[in-house]
Design an enzyme around this catalytic site. Structure first.
Site, PDB file in Angstrom:
ATOM      1  CD  GLU A   1      -3.097  -0.630   2.282  1.00  0.00           C
ATOM      2  OE1 GLU A   1      -4.199  -1.192   2.208  1.00  0.00           O
ATOM      3  OE2 GLU A   1      -2.778   0.121   3.229  1.00  0.00           O
ATOM      4  CB  CYS A   2       0.767   4.319   0.038  1.00  0.00           C
ATOM      5  SG  CYS A   2       0.939   6.082  -0.329  1.00  0.00           S
ATOM      6  CB  ALA A   3       5.377   3.391   1.658  1.00  0.00           C
TER       7      ALA A   3
END
Length: 517
Positions: free
Chosen positions: A399-401
């Site tokens: 997720e994201c990072a």
């Protein structure tokens, strides 16, 4: 009955909620209370400071991501064993998800909605700079705007002088609201921030510890703790959220599907049934104003060292979860659900660690990889291990990072190279809730699953390859995002595990099958 609560709210962002809430948590703890810390909304940074101040995990209460029905059980779960809870609000008291179709005065996901669900009184933190007698009119408006919200008192923040405080107290008296405290301007206590708000506690180290001590002293000296404790209340009843019970009920309801290997989906599922998904260029529209202003926090204890897991237990797949300074965004319920689903959780730091022994599933949560791109890239052994594991169908939830870490490069620094994409720090913040649909089967979701998530990033993918997209939504046109590659699900979209226990069960099941191979 559960622990009584006070909700710390404000007329607008930047008023001092995080400073006040975290200092109050620390001051109450020093006074001998067992304090349960909560944050309204999808914020990941403030709960880190709350948790350090309280000596227990900071948790989120977000009706948008987990559903209104789960808010009270999650509150009871997080407040177990405590005698008082401090709930920090989000933005202004009545600010929440922007939805033109919603006619209620109280916005979904707002502090006001959560306070109403808890039946807890609201303490309004007012930035006193620029205020005088007209403060009475502002307070009158907030106190009477919606009958479901009980305004129990005011804390004046950043008061300029004794005379200024006298005038403000008189304004509060005029509308019948007690002043629970008045804090002077203390700019030297501010904790530095950057593009997504405050610097996470785990990154800020000793400076954050010093700031927390100073803020706790300030709150203890200028806030009537006895009055706050006397004001605390609530009407939270019913069972507490329990991850094992949640998963058992899910298994019973979905016995034919949980544990069954997912079929291969050749075609994506349209965001609206019967309507094809059309990908449009550009960044999706935001559901909230593009601001990330947050207040400076305080805590009492240094960040805890990473947990080293014991020897692998037979039959329990090892889920490796990235932590450390680059991967700081996550929910406490995520680990609890993984454990309840039968996994072992091994936390490691991608800045310098290898993959934990026996890894059968990998979680790469959100955080700030753009601030640590060089160090992440320098750990070549880990990048190679993850790339090799992904090629062998290791289930990966990014997720994201995590999405950024799986690209070929981030701001020019080589990354794991699992996704045919490059990423860079962008010119604008992307922030808002999304109603998304899974476009392809993955280790977490079946194609067609509908999920509420949240975006919060200032990076962007500048080149993407042919991998199937993970999500689709309308904003206002159709938008596809993320990627599904083998058993990898990577996306900018943050989801709350407590709102999606089926995804956690599915992921652990995929890890168990990988482990058996």
């Amino acid at each position: 009955m559960s622990a009584p609560a006070v909700v710390i709210a404000a007329p607008a962002s930047g008023s001092g909620k995080t400073t006040l809430a975290t200092g109050l948590i620390g001051a109450l703890r020093r006074a001998g209370h067992r304090v349960a810390p909560f944050k309204v909304g999808p914020d990941y940074i403030d709960p880190g400071y709350h948790g350090l101040a309280a000596g227990r995990p900071g948790r989120n209460l977000d009706p948008v991501l987990v559903g209104q029905d789960r808010v009270l059980p999650l509150y009871r779960h997080g407040a177990r064993g405590c005698d008082i809870a401090v709930v920090e609000g989000v933005m202004g008291l009545f600010d929440g998800r922007i939805d033109e179709q919603r006619v209620e005065a109280v916005a979904e996901g707002s502090t006001a909605q959560v306070a109403g669900l808890l039946g807890a009184p609201v303490v309004l933190v007012v930035d006193a700079r620029g205020h005088s007698q007209s403060l009475a009119a502002l307070l009158h408006g907030f106190a009477t705007f919606d009958a479901s919200v009980r305004l129990g008192g005011v804390i004046l923040n950043r008061v300029g002088s004794e005379r200024h405080e006298q005038v403000l107290r008189a304004a509060c008296d005029r509308v019948g609201l007690p002043v629970l405290g008045a804090l002077p301007r203390m700019a030297e206590l501010e904790v530095p921030s950057r593009h997504l708000g405050l610097i996470p506690a785990v990154e800020h180290g000793r400076a954050a510890v010093d700031a927390v001590d100073a803020m706790t002293e300030l709150v203890a000296a200028h806030v009537d703790l006895g009055a706050v404790v006397a004001l605390a209340g609530g009407s939270v009843q019913g069972p507490a959220w329990d991850p094992a019970t949640e998963l058992a009920a899910l298994a019973e309801a979905t016995a034919p599907t949980i544990g069954t290997p997912p079929p291969v989906a050749d075609e994506p599922v349209a965001a609206d049934p019967g309507k094809p998904l059309t990908v449009v260029a550009g960044t999706p529209a935001m559901d909230a104003p593009p601001t990330a202003t947050m207040e400076a926090p305080v805590f009492h204890e240094a960040p805890k060292p990473l947990v080293v897991m014991p020897e692998h237990t037979a039959g329990k797949p090892v889920i490796a979860m990235a932590g450390g300074p680059a991967f700081t965004f996550g929910y406490a319920e995520h680990r609890e659900l993984l454990l309840a689903a039968g996994a072992e959780v091994a936390v490691f730091d991608p800045l310098h660690d290898e993959l934990p022994s026996g890894t059968a599933g990998l979680v790469l949560p959100g955080g700030f990889p753009e601030e640590h791109a060089g160090a992440l890239s320098a750990n070549e052994q880990l990048r190679a291990e993850i790339a090799d594991a992904a090629a062998r169908d290791l289930p990966i939830h990014a997720e994201c990072a995590g999405l950024l870490y799986l690209t070929t490069s981030l701001d020019g620094h080589p990354m794991a190279g699992i996704l045919d994409a490059t990423a860079e720090f962008g010119p604008r913040l992307t922030l808002g809730y999304r109603d998304a649909v899974a476009l392809h089967d993955s280790a977490l979701w079946r194609a067609g699953a509908r999920v509420r998530g949240h975006e919060f990033h200032r990076t962007r993918l500048v080149r993407t390859g042919p991998e199937p997209a993970a999500w689709g939504w309308r904003a206002p046109g159709s938008m596809s995002e993320g990627a599904v590659v083998r058993q990898v699900h990577a996306s900018y979209l943050h989801t709350h595990p407590a709102g999606n226990p089926d995804a956690i069960a599915r992921f652990v099941d995929a890890a168990r099958r990988f482990d058996r191979r």
